[in-house]
Design a protein around this motif. Sequence first.
Motif, PDB file in Angstrom:
ATOM      1  N   PRO A 190      -1.177  16.559   2.207  1.00  0.00           N
ATOM      2  CA  PRO A 190      -0.388  16.023   1.096  1.00  0.00           C
ATOM      3  C   PRO A 190      -0.231  14.510   1.178  1.00  0.00           C
ATOM      4  CG  PRO A 190       0.640  18.002   1.937  1.00  0.00           C
ATOM      5  CD  PRO A 190      -0.513  17.698   2.847  1.00  0.00           C
ATOM      6  N   HIS A 191      -0.032  13.982   2.403  1.00  0.00           N
ATOM      7  CA  HIS A 191       0.133  12.531   2.555  1.00  0.00           C
ATOM      8  C   HIS A 191      -1.125  11.786   2.159  1.00  0.00           C
ATOM      9  CE1 HIS A 191       3.799  13.482   4.530  1.00  0.00           C
ATOM     10  NE2 HIS A 191       3.188  14.140   5.488  1.00  0.00           N
ATOM     11  N   ASP A 192      -2.280  12.322   2.620  1.00  0.00           N
ATOM     12  CA  ASP A 192      -3.567  11.710   2.273  1.00  0.00           C
ATOM     13  C   ASP A 192      -3.698  11.543   0.775  1.00  0.00           C
ATOM     14  OD1 ASP A 192      -4.621  11.335   4.689  1.00  0.00           O
ATOM     15  OD2 ASP A 192      -5.937  13.095   4.694  1.00  0.00           O
ATOM     16  N   LEU A 193      -3.452  12.657   0.066  1.00  0.00           N
ATOM     17  CA  LEU A 193      -3.668  12.636  -1.373  1.00  0.00           C
ATOM     18  C   LEU A 193      -2.677  11.713  -2.060  1.00  0.00           C
ATOM     19  CD1 LEU A 193      -5.433  15.131  -0.697  1.00  0.00           C
ATOM     20  CD2 LEU A 193      -4.666  16.092  -2.871  1.00  0.00           C
ATOM     21  N   TYR A 194      -1.463  11.723  -1.545  1.00  0.00           N
ATOM     22  CA  TYR A 194      -0.419  10.939  -2.198  1.00  0.00           C
ATOM     23  C   TYR A 194      -0.605   9.451  -1.916  1.00  0.00           C
ATOM     24  CZ  TYR A 194       4.150  10.243  -4.297  1.00  0.00           C
ATOM     25  OH  TYR A 194       5.164   9.878  -5.130  1.00  0.00           O
ATOM     26  N   ASP A 195      -0.889   9.144  -0.672  1.00  0.00           N
ATOM     27  CA  ASP A 195      -0.966   7.730  -0.285  1.00  0.00           C
ATOM     28  C   ASP A 195      -2.348   7.126  -0.496  1.00  0.00           C
ATOM     29  OD1 ASP A 195       1.649   7.961   0.468  1.00  0.00           O
ATOM     30  OD2 ASP A 195       1.188   8.335   2.590  1.00  0.00           O
ATOM     31  N   HIS A 196      -3.375   7.927  -0.391  1.00  0.00           N
ATOM     32  CA  HIS A 196      -4.736   7.402  -0.531  1.00  0.00           C
ATOM     33  C   HIS A 196      -5.526   8.197  -1.561  1.00  0.00           C
ATOM     34  CE1 HIS A 196      -3.708   5.164   3.049  1.00  0.00           C
ATOM     35  NE2 HIS A 196      -3.415   6.307   3.659  1.00  0.00           N
ATOM     36  N   PRO A 197      -5.100   8.163  -2.806  1.00  0.00           N
ATOM     37  CA  PRO A 197      -5.839   8.924  -3.826  1.00  0.00           C
ATOM     38  C   PRO A 197      -7.265   8.423  -3.942  1.00  0.00           C
ATOM     39  CG  PRO A 197      -4.240   7.440  -4.849  1.00  0.00           C
ATOM     40  CD  PRO A 197      -3.986   7.400  -3.380  1.00  0.00           C
ATOM     41  N   ALA A 198      -8.205   9.357  -4.050  1.00  0.00           N
ATOM     42  CA  ALA A 198      -9.614   8.981  -4.066  1.00  0.00           C
ATOM     43  C   ALA A 198     -10.021   8.400  -5.402  1.00  0.00           C
ATOM     44  CB  ALA A 198     -10.477  10.207  -3.757  1.00  0.00           C
ATOM     45  N   LEU A 241       5.063  22.597   0.008  1.00  0.00           N
ATOM     46  CA  LEU A 241       4.737  23.829   0.719  1.00  0.00           C
ATOM     47  C   LEU A 241       3.564  23.708   1.678  1.00  0.00           C
ATOM     48  CD1 LEU A 241       4.990  26.631  -1.982  1.00  0.00           C
ATOM     49  CD2 LEU A 241       6.261  26.492   0.149  1.00  0.00           C
ATOM     50  N   SER A 242       2.591  22.860   1.328  1.00  0.00           N
ATOM     51  CA  SER A 242       1.312  23.063   1.988  1.00  0.00           C
ATOM     52  C   SER A 242       1.007  22.032   3.053  1.00  0.00           C
ATOM     53  CB  SER A 242       0.200  23.092   0.945  1.00  0.00           C
ATOM     54  OG  SER A 242       0.399  22.095  -0.018  1.00  0.00           O
ATOM     55  N   GLN A 243       0.161  22.461   3.982  1.00  0.00           N
ATOM     56  CA  GLN A 243      -0.367  21.553   4.998  1.00  0.00           C
ATOM     57  C   GLN A 243      -1.656  20.906   4.509  1.00  0.00           C
ATOM     58  OE1 GLN A 243       0.601  24.931   6.606  1.00  0.00           O
ATOM     59  NE2 GLN A 243       2.541  23.870   6.369  1.00  0.00           N
ATOM     60  N   HIS A 244      -2.260  21.554   3.485  1.00  0.00           N
ATOM     61  CA  HIS A 244      -3.563  21.105   3.021  1.00  0.00           C
ATOM     62  C   HIS A 244      -3.615  21.326   1.519  1.00  0.00           C
ATOM     63  CE1 HIS A 244      -7.766  20.087   3.830  1.00  0.00           C
ATOM     64  NE2 HIS A 244      -8.102  20.991   2.943  1.00  0.00           N
ATOM     65  N   ILE A 245      -4.069  20.327   0.790  1.00  0.00           N
ATOM     66  CA  ILE A 245      -4.163  20.468  -0.665  1.00  0.00           C
ATOM     67  C   ILE A 245      -5.609  20.285  -1.098  1.00  0.00           C
ATOM     68  CG2 ILE A 245      -3.527  19.449  -2.899  1.00  0.00           C
ATOM     69  CD1 ILE A 245      -0.864  18.690  -1.772  1.00  0.00           C
ATOM     70  N   VAL A 246      -6.084  21.169  -1.929  1.00  0.00           N
ATOM     71  CA  VAL A 246      -7.377  20.990  -2.574  1.00  0.00           C
ATOM     72  C   VAL A 246      -7.075  20.750  -4.045  1.00  0.00           C
ATOM     73  CG1 VAL A 246      -9.608  22.015  -3.100  1.00  0.00           C
ATOM     74  CG2 VAL A 246      -8.469  22.563  -0.938  1.00  0.00           C
ATOM     75  N   LEU A 247      -7.269  19.519  -4.485  1.00  0.00           N
ATOM     76  CA  LEU A 247      -6.946  19.177  -5.872  1.00  0.00           C
ATOM     77  C   LEU A 247      -8.187  19.366  -6.731  1.00  0.00           C
ATOM     78  CD1 LEU A 247      -4.994  18.114  -7.973  1.00  0.00           C
ATOM     79  CD2 LEU A 247      -5.501  15.802  -7.236  1.00  0.00           C
ATOM     80  N   LEU A 248      -8.055  20.204  -7.732  1.00  0.00           N
ATOM     81  CA  LEU A 248      -9.205  20.554  -8.557  1.00  0.00           C
ATOM     82  C   LEU A 248      -9.052  19.978  -9.952  1.00  0.00           C
ATOM     83  CD1 LEU A 248      -9.195  24.277  -7.529  1.00  0.00           C
ATOM     84  CD2 LEU A 248     -11.083  22.739  -7.045  1.00  0.00           C
TER      85      LEU A 248
END
Lengths: 353, 311
Positions: free
Chosen positions: A220-228, A202-209
């Motif tokens: 979503p791609h950032d978080l999925y491909d480059h998890p911190a 759904l989202s263009q931007h995810i804030v994972l808490l």
Amino acid sequence: MTVRVENIVKRFGNSATAAAVANVSFEAQPKAITTLLGPSGSGKSTLLRLIAGLETPDQGRVFIDGKDVTELSPQHRNVGFVFQSYALFKHMTVADNIAFGMKIRGLPRAQVQKRVADLLSLVQLPEYGARFPSQLSGGQRQRVALARALAIEPKVLLLDEPFGALDTQVRLELREWLISLHEQTGITTILVTHDQEEALELSQHIVLLTQGRVAQAGSPHDLYDHPADEFVASFLGGANVIKSHVSDGEAKVGSQSVRAPAGAGEGTPVQAFVRPHNMRVRRPNGDNPVDLGKIERLTRVGGYVKVYVSLPTGESVVVLMSKGDLEALHVEPGDPVAVDVVDAKVFVQSYSI
Amino acid sequence: MSGIVTQRAGSAQRRDTQIGESLWVRVLLISAALLFLAIFLVAPIATVFVSAFSKGAGKYFAALAQDETIDAIRLTLLTAGIAVPLNVVFGIAAAWLISKYDFWGKSLLITVVDLPFSVSPVISGLIFVLLFGARGWFGPWLSDHDVKIIFAVPGIIMATTFVTFPLVARELIAVMQAQGSDEEEAALTLGASGPQILWRITLPKVRWGLLYGVILCNARAMGEFGAVSVVSGHIRGLTNTMPLQVEILYNEYNFVGAFAVASLLSALALVTLCVKKIAEWAAVSRQAKRDASSRALAPPRAAVSLEGIVP
């Protein structure tokens, strides 16, 4: 309209308890859907309620459209809030529910009626104005709740697990529908969910808490491909965790070696996060026998097969392969297999685990 | 206390349960229940009406038309007319406070709300005598300012209000706590103010519970004897309510008069029960009608595909 949250702290109960929201800052971009994602207890719903003004922060500020609304009552924030429980007014008809906010604002009757009709067709319930909420299905109720929230022309739409109480089929349909609704209205939307698939779709931007703080924020791609960190990697995509250690700047994962994180010295214990679809099993082909795993179990999921493999290190991993690929291998539970890793994310192992 | 709620949920779809008891067990149980009802409920109420009409309808109405009796009826109506609205206001305020907010001492407040139920009505009356009586805390000040509370109408109203306080509050607390605050929060985000939320959302939501509480409160306010007896002073034509009038007439061997007034109170109780039943029935049938119409009208679920939305 942007929504910006700065250094928000919220505690329930006395100050000795852990904060439900511990120093969170993020920004929701205008006209986009931003998702607050996290496991239960991560503070995502509290954060949404803080933005709506339904809770007051202990510290920090909330800005809507550049204006500091921290001290403003929810009555005057002009946000559309949709509850997981729908929270429709049970004693009012669908039309009266949608008209409520406009009547409170004292809009002329004709205008209210017109807008109610428009909104009913927007949420695809044009014939349902005279019904009571108890006469609607869960999905229909949630669409009425959305129409009611949109009726006040809010600056921002806040959705608190809007599909959480619905069955899978309806949830998937409403997800599609929400995307198209958002395309039509273009309203800045913040969505709370614990469902990573929902967030990714759904989202263009995810804030994972997690535990009241931001683990990672990005596309979503950032978080999925480059998890911190490890939490992000394991929460998004259900990655396998494989323990290893650094040797010659590389870490052995399955039957292959991947590059170790920069700065990790020789012998440092590391953890590799590998998503099930980023692994392949194959028949042994000149591999060192000590590197081989063993198939424990095969589970068919639609066109895919989940292959449970126990690695020589004793870890158990899940490999997701297409049915055709697996059938071509002619393997059965108990067979030795090599596990190739297509892509892995390696972290220096934290000592807390 | 929350009978109306469970009743509504339960009787919407009544099913015959197949309890595998043999015939004679059922007959025994049913006749035991009927016998119990006859002895403890039907017979006393019947006695009231039979005794009231024992000398004919003419004597009955003559007994009711006595000045003192009419004054007692008037005072009872006045007392209930003031005590019930007061308790509606207090009850809504207390229930709102308890169900919508968390604060220090909340459980203490809930206990205090119940206090009038756990204290003997006679003690409840005595409290007011000790506070406002001639030798009570505020007695001297009140007599200096020529205000009469004990052995006067204000005392009766205060005692009645005190004794009937929990009836509305408890009913509303149960209903409000069960319903949660989601709808109120939704109304708040839609721009409604506190009074608007109370008037348009909360009160309509709890209206059946409120009605139920009001009915019970009214019945108790009109029928209260113990507390009122202590503070009233039994001044004929001035501080006698209907239950007190029944006692006085009975003690004077005026049985027709006593039972005539008693028959009014009993009739009130019966009417109260009927109104309550009708209120419940209305709530249930409205719900059933909605369910039935939604079944009859149930269209295929509106398609939520993209076709037709995107122009």
